[in-house]
Design a protein around this motif. Sequence first.
Motif, PDB file in Angstrom:
ATOM      1  N   UNK A   1       1.013  -1.104   0.169  1.00  0.00           N
ATOM      2  CA  UNK A   1       0.024   0.000   0.026  1.00  0.00           C
ATOM      3  C   UNK A   1       1.008   1.237  -0.033  1.00  0.00           C
ATOM      4  N   UNK A   2       1.975   1.316   0.845  1.00  0.00           N
ATOM      5  CA  UNK A   2       2.987   2.256   0.774  1.00  0.00           C
ATOM      6  C   UNK A   2       3.458   2.531  -0.328  1.00  0.00           C
ATOM      7  N   UNK A   3       3.994   1.634  -1.059  1.00  0.00           N
ATOM      8  CA  UNK A   3       4.606   1.665  -2.364  1.00  0.00           C
ATOM      9  C   UNK A   3       3.662   2.116  -3.507  1.00  0.00           C
ATOM     10  N   UNK A   4       2.427   1.715  -3.213  1.00  0.00           N
ATOM     11  CA  UNK A   4       1.481   2.127  -4.320  1.00  0.00           C
ATOM     12  C   UNK A   4       1.119   3.794  -4.117  1.00  0.00           C
ATOM     13  N   UNK A   5       1.212   4.199  -2.926  1.00  0.00           N
ATOM     14  CA  UNK A   5       0.815   5.341  -2.520  1.00  0.00           C
ATOM     15  C   UNK A   5       2.020   6.292  -3.319  1.00  0.00           C
TER      16      UNK A   5
END
Length: 360
Positions: free
Chosen positions: A168-172
Amino acid sequence: MVMTILKKVRRTLLGVVAPPPPAVETQDDVFARSVRLGDQANAQRKWEAAAEHYRTALSIRPASPAIQVQFGHAQKEMGLLPQAEAAYRQAIAADRNNADGYLHLGHVLKLQGRRSDAIAAYKTATRLGIDSNPGRDARRELEALGETPPTALRIDIPPLLLEPEHARLVHAIHAKTWTVALEGVRGIANRDESPGLRLLEAQLLHVLGEMDEAEASYNASVGPSINRDAFAALKAFYRDCGREEEASGVVLRELAYRLDAGEPFDNLAPLLSELAALGRLDDAFSLAPRVFPSAARSADAAGRTAADVKRDRGAGIFPPAMAAAVAARLGEASAAFDVSGEAAQATLMRQEAEALAARP
């Protein structure tokens, strides 16, 4: 019973069956319809109608950044610049990551003759809009105004974030929802122990314009280690802030770290050249004796000399007006080494001077 059935049949035959009640239009339906009609009017350049439809949509969902921007466009086209500015600011307030909102805020501020405010908005759009059309457009606006755009930031994703739990962090990060990414980084346990995470945190703070916190995190990411990316990012940060003295201090700091670590000449020479190019000749020359002995070798030794390095790099790191002065000082240093009997260092210094003097 029979009579009841007959009455129903009679009403049906007479066509008096009550129609079904009309569907009740929900708020979501009104919002979607208003946006659709606003977009249609916008495409037809019917600005007043577009503004009215967008106003209706925003009365239902005021925190809709994309609609606020479109509402601002319609207001701007009608010449209502303060109202357009207010709409763009509402869009930004609803989403701090909104590079498009900052870009158009810059446009409307420029139209109002507020140059310094427009430049600030364009710079924010440039930082937020890394590798995006709003960011590129803002960069062009700054150049047209004779301003130096912020350094194009590169967001470094540490290898540990490639684990599935950090998806989720990388997607953000990829989606440029920087506030979500920053929240994710700060939610990782023991992040203070990872220079890579501290660098990422600093870069996200830099993008979001939180300069004091960014500076602290950049310096923490450098730490006692030698992290080339962190040093480069810290230099870029100081230059973005117009703090050239601190930027050149980072070069000096990195060079000192690398000297203490006993790194080879090829790693040290570019930093020494960068110091000279930044005008810190005294610092460059005070460290030169430590840099050159690290590469001293006999005439028949294998490996590249200082002159090889300079020729490979074309000595381009030196501003032309400075190259002759540096070459002269290197020649003086070479002569001094000759007098003291340090032939290897004298040769390297002389080759440096000759390479610089011969630069195109």
